[in-house]
Design an enzyme around this catalytic site. Structure first.
Site, mmCIF file in Angstrom:
data_model
loop_
_atom_site.group_PDB
_atom_site.id
_atom_site.type_symbol
_atom_site.label_atom_id
_atom_site.label_comp_id
_atom_site.label_asym_id
_atom_site.label_seq_id
_atom_site.Cartn_x
_atom_site.Cartn_y
_atom_site.Cartn_z
ATOM 1 N N GLY A 47 0.906 -1.244 -0.384
ATOM 2 C CA GLY A 47 0.165 0.074 -0.052
ATOM 3 C C GLY A 47 0.605 1.398 0.363
ATOM 4 N N CYS A 48 0.340 2.233 0.847
ATOM 5 C CA CYS A 48 1.338 3.569 1.091
ATOM 6 C C CYS A 48 2.565 3.071 1.045
ATOM 7 C CB CYS A 48 0.356 4.678 1.931
ATOM 8 S SG CYS A 48 1.418 6.343 2.074
#
Length: 213
Positions: A47-48
């Site tokens: 993810g991020c």
């Protein structure tokens, strides 16, 4: 005017003192220490990449983390291209580490407990192809380690694991403003991480020991 021999002697003394000082000071600075005899790299998508980078920077034996993009078809992709979802890239982090201090198995295990491996659509509040989780492996040893890690995670959580194991591909470093974002823009980063519910979900999945913050 001082005698040349005196000047030369004084200069040599000052130089020796200066070198001794910097040698002593450098011993206390991680970045000035002698590099390890051998280093290795690993690539994880969770993810991020701001958050993944921040989490791995806490691990003893990790030398450097770089946010970037991998697994796609476009050369030198930009953040806008990747988040649009049509390049095939994942937001990922390249981890350079000292194998004498931390093993690949330990990194893979740490990684899986700092993401939600059951989410096939992305991670936490970020959804889309670029935010999916994956372990990018080089060689059979890393693949076996990743497979064991995912099997163990599935058994512990009692759920199907969506995190993929993919062959290592070209890694493109992200734009400069993404590097060390959690340090450069600490207030914005902390607000984002909290608002995205990352740590709350990690605690729900793994308990407090798996909390990423």
């Amino acid at each position: 005017m001082k005698h040349p021999a005196f000047v030369i002697g004084l200069t040599a003394g000052l130089l020796a003192t200066g070198l001794a000082f910097f040698s002593s000071a450098g011993a206390e600075d991680r970045h000035l220490q002698d590099p390890p005899a051998r280093v290795a790299t690993a690539v994880f998508a969770g993810g991020c990449f701001w958050c993944v980078e921040a989490d791995f920077d806490k691990v003893e034996g990790v030398i450097e983390t770089v946010s970037g993009y991998t697994g796609g078809t476009v050369e030198k992709p930009t953040y806008k291209q990747v988040t649009r979802g049509d390049t095939g890239h994942y937001e990922a982090v390249k981890v350079t580490y000292d194998p004498s201090k931390v093993t690949y198995d330990e990194l893979a295990s740490y990684f899986i407990r700092h993401i939600d491996p059951t989410d096939a659509k992305g991670q936490f509040c970020d959804k889309g192809s670029s935010y999916r989780s994956a372990i990018f492996v080089s060689g059979q040893g890393e693949r076996q380690s990743a497979e064991t890690t995912l099997t163990d995670a599935g058994q512990q959580l009692g759920k199907k694991v969506a995190t993929q194991i993919l062959p290592a591909a070209t890694f493109w470093p992200a734009e400069d403003y993404h590097q060390d974002y959690y340090i450069r823009s600490a207030v914005k980063y902390d607000f984002y991480r909290s608002a995205c519910g990352r740590d709350a979900r990690l605690e729900e999945l793994w308990g407090k020991a798996g909390k990423g913050a």
